[in-house]
Design a protein around this motif. Structure first.
Motif, PDB file in Angstrom:
ATOM      1  N   GLN A 178       0.840  -1.190   0.000  1.00  0.00           N
ATOM      2  CA  GLN A 178       0.000   0.000   0.000  1.00  0.00           C
ATOM      3  C   GLN A 178       0.879   1.246   0.000  1.00  0.00           C
ATOM      4  O   GLN A 178       2.044   1.196   0.367  1.00  0.00           O
ATOM      5  CB  GLN A 178      -0.900   0.019   1.244  1.00  0.00           C
ATOM      6  CG  GLN A 178      -1.800  -1.197   1.380  1.00  0.00           C
ATOM      7  CD  GLN A 178      -2.800  -1.319   0.250  1.00  0.00           C
ATOM      8  OE1 GLN A 178      -3.369  -0.322  -0.179  1.00  0.00           O
ATOM      9  NE2 GLN A 178      -3.008  -2.533  -0.232  1.00  0.00           N
ATOM     10  N   GLY A 179       0.307   2.350  -0.397  1.00  0.00           N
ATOM     11  CA  GLY A 179       0.985   3.644  -0.325  1.00  0.00           C
ATOM     12  C   GLY A 179       2.179   3.764  -1.245  1.00  0.00           C
ATOM     13  O   GLY A 179       2.159   3.313  -2.384  1.00  0.00           O
ATOM     14  N   ASP A 180       3.231   4.412  -0.706  1.00  0.00           N
ATOM     15  CA  ASP A 180       4.436   4.685  -1.490  1.00  0.00           C
ATOM     16  C   ASP A 180       5.127   3.401  -1.953  1.00  0.00           C
ATOM     17  O   ASP A 180       5.732   3.350  -3.007  1.00  0.00           O
ATOM     18  CB  ASP A 180       5.426   5.516  -0.669  1.00  0.00           C
ATOM     19  CG  ASP A 180       4.851   6.871  -0.293  1.00  0.00           C
ATOM     20  OD1 ASP A 180       3.952   7.354  -1.008  1.00  0.00           O
ATOM     21  OD2 ASP A 180       5.309   7.441   0.718  1.00  0.00           O
ATOM     22  N   ASP A 181       5.019   2.376  -1.170  1.00  0.00           N
ATOM     23  CA  ASP A 181       5.673   1.099  -1.438  1.00  0.00           C
ATOM     24  C   ASP A 181       5.033   0.353  -2.611  1.00  0.00           C
ATOM     25  O   ASP A 181       5.673  -0.469  -3.268  1.00  0.00           O
ATOM     26  CB  ASP A 181       5.607   0.242  -0.167  1.00  0.00           C
ATOM     27  CG  ASP A 181       6.494  -0.980  -0.222  1.00  0.00           C
ATOM     28  OD1 ASP A 181       7.586  -0.891  -0.806  1.00  0.00           O
ATOM     29  OD2 ASP A 181       6.075  -2.017   0.323  1.00  0.00           O
ATOM     30  N   ALA A 182       3.776   0.651  -2.910  1.00  0.00           N
ATOM     31  CA  ALA A 182       3.014  -0.093  -3.913  1.00  0.00           C
ATOM     32  C   ALA A 182       3.604   0.040  -5.318  1.00  0.00           C
ATOM     33  O   ALA A 182       3.675  -0.944  -6.057  1.00  0.00           O
ATOM     34  CB  ALA A 182       1.561   0.360  -3.911  1.00  0.00           C
ATOM     35  N   LYS A 183       4.019   1.231  -5.691  1.00  0.00           N
ATOM     36  CA  LYS A 183       4.537   1.469  -7.050  1.00  0.00           C
ATOM     37  C   LYS A 183       5.832   0.688  -7.279  1.00  0.00           C
ATOM     38  O   LYS A 183       6.012   0.058  -8.328  1.00  0.00           O
ATOM     39  CB  LYS A 183       4.765   2.972  -7.253  1.00  0.00           C
ATOM     40  CG  LYS A 183       4.906   3.358  -8.675  1.00  0.00           C
ATOM     41  CD  LYS A 183       3.551   3.352  -9.350  1.00  0.00           C
ATOM     42  CE  LYS A 183       3.654   4.020 -10.702  1.00  0.00           C
ATOM     43  NZ  LYS A 183       2.472   3.805 -11.509  1.00  0.00           N
ATOM     44  N   GLU A 184       6.736   0.741  -6.318  1.00  0.00           N
ATOM     45  CA  GLU A 184       8.002   0.017  -6.433  1.00  0.00           C
ATOM     46  C   GLU A 184       7.766  -1.494  -6.468  1.00  0.00           C
ATOM     47  O   GLU A 184       8.362  -2.207  -7.266  1.00  0.00           O
ATOM     48  CB  GLU A 184       8.936   0.366  -5.273  1.00  0.00           C
ATOM     49  CG  GLU A 184      10.301  -0.275  -5.381  1.00  0.00           C
ATOM     50  CD  GLU A 184      11.207   0.075  -4.212  1.00  0.00           C
ATOM     51  OE1 GLU A 184      12.211  -0.635  -4.045  1.00  0.00           O
ATOM     52  OE2 GLU A 184      10.925   1.037  -3.479  1.00  0.00           O
ATOM     53  N   ALA A 185       6.864  -1.964  -5.619  1.00  0.00           N
ATOM     54  CA  ALA A 185       6.548  -3.395  -5.577  1.00  0.00           C
ATOM     55  C   ALA A 185       5.938  -3.850  -6.895  1.00  0.00           C
ATOM     56  O   ALA A 185       6.260  -4.935  -7.398  1.00  0.00           O
ATOM     57  CB  ALA A 185       5.601  -3.693  -4.427  1.00  0.00           C
ATOM     58  N   GLU A 186       5.091  -3.028  -7.485  1.00  0.00           N
ATOM     59  CA  GLU A 186       4.468  -3.371  -8.756  1.00  0.00           C
ATOM     60  C   GLU A 186       5.523  -3.505  -9.858  1.00  0.00           C
ATOM     61  O   GLU A 186       5.475  -4.429 -10.670  1.00  0.00           O
ATOM     62  CB  GLU A 186       3.442  -2.303  -9.158  1.00  0.00           C
ATOM     63  CG  GLU A 186       2.740  -2.615 -10.460  1.00  0.00           C
ATOM     64  CD  GLU A 186       1.748  -1.538 -10.877  1.00  0.00           C
ATOM     65  OE1 GLU A 186       1.181  -1.681 -11.973  1.00  0.00           O
ATOM     66  OE2 GLU A 186       1.539  -0.563 -10.120  1.00  0.00           O
ATOM     67  N   GLY A 187       6.488  -2.594  -9.869  1.00  0.00           N
ATOM     68  CA  GLY A 187       7.575  -2.666 -10.844  1.00  0.00           C
ATOM     69  C   GLY A 187       8.398  -3.938 -10.696  1.00  0.00           C
ATOM     70  O   GLY A 187       8.723  -4.612 -11.682  1.00  0.00           O
ATOM     71  N   LYS A 188       8.703  -4.280  -9.456  1.00  0.00           N
ATOM     72  CA  LYS A 188       9.471  -5.498  -9.199  1.00  0.00           C
ATOM     73  C   LYS A 188       8.651  -6.740  -9.547  1.00  0.00           C
ATOM     74  O   LYS A 188       9.183  -7.718 -10.062  1.00  0.00           O
ATOM     75  CB  LYS A 188       9.941  -5.547  -7.744  1.00  0.00           C
ATOM     76  CG  LYS A 188      11.040  -4.548  -7.464  1.00  0.00           C
ATOM     77  CD  LYS A 188      11.579  -4.666  -6.061  1.00  0.00           C
ATOM     78  CE  LYS A 188      12.688  -3.659  -5.858  1.00  0.00           C
ATOM     79  NZ  LYS A 188      13.442  -3.891  -4.647  1.00  0.00           N
ATOM     80  N   PHE A 189       7.360  -6.703  -9.261  1.00  0.00           N
ATOM     81  CA  PHE A 189       6.480  -7.826  -9.596  1.00  0.00           C
ATOM     82  C   PHE A 189       6.486  -8.073 -11.108  1.00  0.00           C
ATOM     83  O   PHE A 189       6.601  -9.214 -11.567  1.00  0.00           O
ATOM     84  CB  PHE A 189       5.060  -7.546  -9.108  1.00  0.00           C
ATOM     85  CG  PHE A 189       4.086  -8.648  -9.421  1.00  0.00           C
ATOM     86  CD1 PHE A 189       4.049  -9.802  -8.663  1.00  0.00           C
ATOM     87  CD2 PHE A 189       3.197  -8.523 -10.482  1.00  0.00           C
ATOM     88  CE1 PHE A 189       3.151 -10.828  -8.945  1.00  0.00           C
ATOM     89  CE2 PHE A 189       2.299  -9.540 -10.772  1.00  0.00           C
ATOM     90  CZ  PHE A 189       2.280 -10.692 -10.009  1.00  0.00           C
ATOM     91  N   LYS A 190       6.372  -6.998 -11.885  1.00  0.00           N
ATOM     92  CA  LYS A 190       6.386  -7.121 -13.347  1.00  0.00           C
ATOM     93  C   LYS A 190       7.719  -7.670 -13.840  1.00  0.00           C
ATOM     94  O   LYS A 190       7.769  -8.478 -14.765  1.00  0.00           O
ATOM     95  CB  LYS A 190       6.083  -5.770 -13.996  1.00  0.00           C
ATOM     96  CG  LYS A 190       4.640  -5.348 -13.851  1.00  0.00           C
ATOM     97  CD  LYS A 190       4.391  -4.001 -14.487  1.00  0.00           C
ATOM     98  CE  LYS A 190       2.947  -3.565 -14.333  1.00  0.00           C
ATOM     99  NZ  LYS A 190       2.697  -2.252 -14.934  1.00  0.00           N
ATOM    100  N   GLU A 191       8.807  -7.221 -13.234  1.00  0.00           N
ATOM    101  CA  GLU A 191      10.148  -7.699 -13.608  1.00  0.00           C
ATOM    102  C   GLU A 191      10.290  -9.195 -13.313  1.00  0.00           C
ATOM    103  O   GLU A 191      10.795  -9.961 -14.144  1.00  0.00           O
ATOM    104  CB  GLU A 191      11.203  -6.897 -12.836  1.00  0.00           C
ATOM    105  CG  GLU A 191      12.628  -7.207 -13.221  1.00  0.00           C
ATOM    106  CD  GLU A 191      13.636  -6.390 -12.433  1.00  0.00           C
ATOM    107  OE1 GLU A 191      14.658  -6.011 -13.023  1.00  0.00           O
ATOM    108  OE2 GLU A 191      13.421  -6.144 -11.220  1.00  0.00           O
ATOM    109  N   VAL A 192       9.817  -9.618 -12.171  1.00  0.00           N
ATOM    110  CA  VAL A 192       9.859 -11.027 -11.773  1.00  0.00           C
ATOM    111  C   VAL A 192       8.997 -11.866 -12.715  1.00  0.00           C
ATOM    112  O   VAL A 192       9.401 -12.941 -13.174  1.00  0.00           O
ATOM    113  CB  VAL A 192       9.400 -11.194 -10.305  1.00  0.00           C
ATOM    114  CG1 VAL A 192       9.117 -12.637  -9.966  1.00  0.00           C
ATOM    115  CG2 VAL A 192      10.443 -10.617  -9.356  1.00  0.00           C
ATOM    116  N   LYS A 193       7.819 -11.357 -13.041  1.00  0.00           N
ATOM    117  CA  LYS A 193       6.901 -12.065 -13.941  1.00  0.00           C
ATOM    118  C   LYS A 193       7.528 -12.237 -15.328  1.00  0.00           C
ATOM    119  O   LYS A 193       7.464 -13.315 -15.925  1.00  0.00           O
ATOM    120  CB  LYS A 193       5.586 -11.294 -14.039  1.00  0.00           C
ATOM    121  CG  LYS A 193       4.531 -11.954 -14.895  1.00  0.00           C
ATOM    122  CD  LYS A 193       3.239 -11.140 -14.820  1.00  0.00           C
ATOM    123  CE  LYS A 193       2.138 -11.757 -15.643  1.00  0.00           C
ATOM    124  NZ  LYS A 193       2.143 -11.326 -17.029  1.00  0.00           N
TER     125      LYS A 193
END
Length: 124
Positions: free
Chosen positions: A38-53
């Motif tokens: 959630q919050g500020d952390d969400a954008k960075e996590a989404e980027g890493k999730f896409k990279e992992v995928k």
């Protein structure tokens, strides 16, 4: 920005088995899944999730993995053309200029056909 090595993204060795790759993917997908942040952390996590995928999609497919192992990102990135198979012999030339030459040929044939029709006076 240059893409990271897919093996590095998943934290596995280049000779990792399919099972090791799948296990690493599942662990990282859970860690970086957008619903878990959630919050500020969400954008960075989404980027890493896409990279992992993306890394998993390439390394879990035998053909894509072989192309990646041989040519790196150029072997699997459709925007880099000439990846797997395109760097051998003159195959890259055909891939790079084939549709340009074919389009040019079709246009020239069409122009010649129009000229012949005009000269012959035959209506189509």
């Amino acid at each position: 920005m240059a893409k990271r090595d897919f093996y590095e993204v998943l934290g596995v060795a280049k000779n990792a088995s399919e099972e090791e790759i799948k296990k690493a993917y599942r662990k990282l997908a859970m860690k970086f899944h957008p619903d878990r942040h959630q919050g500020d952390d969400a954008k960075e996590a989404e980027g890493k999730f896409k990279e992992v995928k993306e890394a998993y999609e390439m390394l879990s497919d035998a053909q894509k993995r072989a192309a990646y192992d041989q040519y790196g990102h150029a072997g699997v990135d459709p925007n880099m053309r000439g990846g797997a198979g395109g760097a051998e012999g003159f195959g890259g030339f055909g891939e790079a200029f084939g549709d340009i030459l074919a389009t040019s040929l079709v246009n020239n044939v069409a122009e010649v056909a129009e000229a012949v029709v005009k000269c012959s006076g035959v209506a189509i």
